[in-house]
Motif scaffolding. Structure first.
Motif, mmCIF file in Angstrom:
data_model
loop_
_atom_site.group_PDB
_atom_site.id
_atom_site.type_symbol
_atom_site.label_atom_id
_atom_site.label_comp_id
_atom_site.label_asym_id
_atom_site.label_seq_id
_atom_site.Cartn_x
_atom_site.Cartn_y
_atom_site.Cartn_z
ATOM 1 N N PHE A 175 -25.323 1.700 -50.517
ATOM 2 C CA PHE A 175 -25.357 2.494 -51.747
ATOM 3 C C PHE A 175 -23.935 2.801 -52.203
ATOM 4 N N PHE A 176 -23.760 2.992 -53.503
ATOM 5 C CA PHE A 176 -22.438 3.226 -54.084
ATOM 6 C C PHE A 176 -22.597 3.946 -55.418
ATOM 7 N N ASN A 177 -21.495 4.509 -55.893
ATOM 8 C CA ASN A 177 -21.455 5.132 -57.208
ATOM 9 C C ASN A 177 -20.890 4.113 -58.194
ATOM 10 N N PRO A 178 -21.624 3.733 -59.238
ATOM 11 C CA PRO A 178 -21.157 2.670 -60.141
ATOM 12 C C PRO A 178 -20.121 3.113 -61.161
ATOM 13 N N LYS A 179 -19.779 4.389 -61.186
ATOM 14 C CA LYS A 179 -18.908 4.915 -62.250
ATOM 15 C C LYS A 179 -17.588 4.158 -62.344
ATOM 16 N N GLU A 180 -16.878 4.034 -61.234
ATOM 17 C CA GLU A 180 -15.544 3.446 -61.269
ATOM 18 C C GLU A 180 -15.581 1.991 -61.704
ATOM 19 N N PRO A 493 -22.527 11.936 -68.336
ATOM 20 C CA PRO A 493 -23.644 11.556 -67.462
ATOM 21 C C PRO A 493 -23.462 12.103 -66.052
ATOM 22 N N ARG A 494 -24.575 12.370 -65.421
ATOM 23 C CA ARG A 494 -24.555 12.907 -64.066
ATOM 24 C C ARG A 494 -24.069 11.840 -63.087
ATOM 25 N N SER A 495 -23.287 12.262 -62.100
ATOM 26 C CA SER A 495 -22.824 11.352 -61.056
ATOM 27 C C SER A 495 -23.973 11.038 -60.101
ATOM 28 N N TYR A 496 -24.046 9.790 -59.652
ATOM 29 C CA TYR A 496 -25.140 9.405 -58.757
ATOM 30 C C TYR A 496 -24.746 8.188 -57.933
ATOM 31 N N ASP A 497 -25.443 7.998 -56.819
ATOM 32 C CA ASP A 497 -25.329 6.792 -56.002
ATOM 33 C C ASP A 497 -26.575 5.941 -56.204
ATOM 34 N N CYS A 498 -26.438 4.637 -56.009
ATOM 35 C CA CYS A 498 -27.578 3.754 -56.161
ATOM 36 C C CYS A 498 -27.401 2.499 -55.297
ATOM 37 N N TYR A 499 -28.454 1.725 -55.245
ATOM 38 C CA TYR A 499 -28.426 0.411 -54.611
ATOM 39 C C TYR A 499 -28.558 -0.648 -55.701
ATOM 40 N N ALA A 500 -27.803 -1.740 -55.579
ATOM 41 C CA ALA A 500 -27.932 -2.895 -56.475
ATOM 42 C C ALA A 500 -28.541 -4.035 -55.660
ATOM 43 N N LYS A 501 -29.840 -4.210 -55.802
ATOM 44 C CA LYS A 501 -30.568 -5.216 -55.017
ATOM 45 C C LYS A 501 -30.523 -6.558 -55.739
ATOM 46 N N PRO A 502 -29.886 -7.590 -55.131
ATOM 47 C CA PRO A 502 -29.816 -8.891 -55.787
ATOM 48 C C PRO A 502 -31.201 -9.456 -56.074
ATOM 49 N N ARG A 503 -31.356 -10.030 -57.256
ATOM 50 C CA ARG A 503 -32.633 -10.630 -57.644
ATOM 51 C C ARG A 503 -32.641 -12.111 -57.225
ATOM 52 N N ALA A 504 -33.776 -12.548 -56.822
ATOM 53 C CA ALA A 504 -33.915 -13.954 -56.378
ATOM 54 C C ALA A 504 -33.820 -14.878 -57.572
#
Length: 504
Positions: A175-180, A493-504
């Motif tokens: 997981f990571f924060n995409p802001k930067e 926008p609110r700061s958040y963490d997320c996962y970027a799941k690669p699509r097949a």
């Protein structure tokens, strides 16, 4: 009777009376200019309506005032009146029908301090007209609205996808924060236009530009920024992060000026057409013999800063909110995935030609902008001359705040304004539907100069990311808060963490 104890006992009250008397004397005769102002909440002495307006989300109080007093109302910030415009027709009447009167730029102290009143964003009158014409011409020369800018955005979108892909280590997602990363990508597009090339995200020169933008908006949307704009003479003497921001801004301005001089000195057989265009612009700016010329380094540096700061923050914040909304609404994200797969597939990069074939994706992007409402009151305007408007009289140089929020949430203009709903931009057949009430870029001649670039970035970055990833939150969708974390000048926008799941 001993008068000394009496004086000592009443000394604070006497001082207060003297201060009030001096303030009233300084403002003698001025009240007559304000007798025909629009109605509004009664102001308190000295502070005006400051205590009736929340530090966070002041635009909500403006909405309440307009609902009570009418689509044109007056508030007082200390001893200065501010006109609030609410509703599509009222804002259009001011910024379009009477645009010449309302297209001035208010002397917002924080903006004035960061630009010294130079640059296309902060200027008014003939200076603004000259710089606006110059900026439009320059952006067109650098490819705005043509394939060359699209290619720059596509190149950066591919780099952004690679950066996101690094958070999949083949064993588990990280997981990571995409802001930067989002801010880096958007800023780099502007770098490629202004400096002729993109930077690696860890390049020291790029980090200087990036960190300055972040620091500027951090101050602008903080309580100290609000206080600076109301009491600049006091707050500028107070230690705080605003001083560090101004020091960083000076380094960035020096860097931009130095880059302009380098462009002028290094022309050779290997120089590109853009190099010659840049050198020509710099030569124009260097001319000192032009009477009343606005083409000088101060305006060049401030205009470049306007492009960097406004373009980077608003577009990257919109993209950040877009990914958050996809996490919050996985059903909408799935529908976007399907449309992208059907039209583009996985074997080529999205292009602007695809936008008309992706009506739902286009509607989602517009709905993110509408619901995010990043600039609820636009950048403050002022009237250039004494102005009659809606049977009221507004004195010259009075600040005007067009309340864009009032249009973006108007139930008479949108199907479902209170919720995130892409159907607000779709007709009965599922085709994209334009709406004149979409004022995310403002209205009139002071609307966003970089609208074309911002639209290209939002579409190409968003579709590239959704083409390759499924975004998932670190907690269930129903627990995700999509409201802004702090609102003052703009909605962040609110700061958040997320996962970027690669699509097949």
């Amino acid at each position: 009777m001993d008068i000394l104890p009496v004086l000592q006992t009443n000394f604070p009250s006497m001082v207060l009376c003297v201060v009030v008397f001096i303030l009233l004397w300084m403002n003698r005769g001025k009240r007559g200019n304000f007798e025909r102002l629009p109605p509004g909440p009664p102001p308190a002495p000295l502070v005006g309506n400051l205590f009736q307006i929340g530090v966070a989300q002041p635009y909500k109080y403006y909405l309440e005032f307009c609902n009570k007093y009418g689509s044109v109302c007056t508030i007082w910030l200390a001893n200065k009146p501010v006109i609030i415009l609410s509703g599509y027709q009222t804002i259009k009447d001011a910024l379009v029908t009477q645009g010449e009167e309302f297209n001035g730029r208010a002397q917002y102290p924080l903006m004035m301090r960061s630009t010294n009143g130079f640059g296309v964003l902060a200027s008014s009158g003939q200076r603004w007209k000259d710089l606006r014409r110059f900026s439009i011409m320059t952006l067109k020369n650098f490819g705005m609205g043509r394939r060359s800018v699209e290619e720059r955005v596509q190149e950066e979108a591919r780099s952004l996808v690679k950066a996101f892909d690094k958070f999949d280590d083949a064993v588990k997602l990280i997981f990571f924060n995409p802001k930067e990363l989002l801010c880096n990508a958007v800023s780099n597009v502007i770098c490629s236009i202004v400096f002729g090339h993109r930077f690696e995200y860890k390049d020291p020169e790029f980090l200087l530009l990036y960190n300055t933008v972040i620091a500027y908006f951090d101050v602008l949307n903080s309580p100290i920024g609000i206080l600076y704009n109301i009491f600049p003479k006091i707050v500028k003497r107070i230690p705080g992060r605003q001083k560090a921001m101004f020091a960083l801004l000076q380094k960035t301005q020096d860097y931009v000026k130095n880059q302009a001089e380098i462009r002028l000195k290094h022309l050779d057989a290997n120089s590109t057409p853009q190099d010659y265009i840049e050198a020509f612009m710099v030569k124009m700016i260097q001319k000192k013999d032009l009477p009343n010329s606005e083409f000088h380094y101060d305006n060049l540096v401030s205009s470049v800063w306007n492009l960097f700061s406004a373009g980077t923050e608003t577009t990257s914040s919109t993209l950040r909110q877009a990914l958050l909304m996809m996490i919050k609404h996985p059903d909408i994200q799935a529908r976007v995935h399907k449309e992208i797969d059907d039209v583009i597939g996985q074997d080529r990069s999205p292009s602007m030609d695809d936008r008309s074939k992706l009506p739902y994706t286009d509607a989602v992007i517009h709905e993110v902008q509408r619901s995010a409402d990043l600039t609820p009151t636009s950048v403050p305007h002022k009237v250039n001359v004494d102005t009659e408007f809606k049977k009221y009289f507004i004195p010259k140089d009075t600040m005007v705040l067009p309340l864009l929020s009032s249009v973006l949430i108007d139930p008479k203009l949108w199907k479902n304004p209170e919720n995130f709903d892409p159907e607000n931009f779709l007709d009965m057949e599922g085709r994209f539907k334009k709406n004149d009430a979409f004022l995310a870029f403002g209205l009139g001649k002071r609307a966003c100069l970089g609208e074309g670039l911002a639209r290209a970035e939002l579409f190409l970055f968003f579709t590239a990311l959704l083409q390759h990833f499924t975004f998932v939150g670190t907690k269930p969708p129903e627990e995700i808060d999509t409201s802004p974390s702090f609102c003052s000048f703009g909605r962040m926008p609110r700061s958040y963490d997320c996962y970027a799941k690669p699509r097949a």
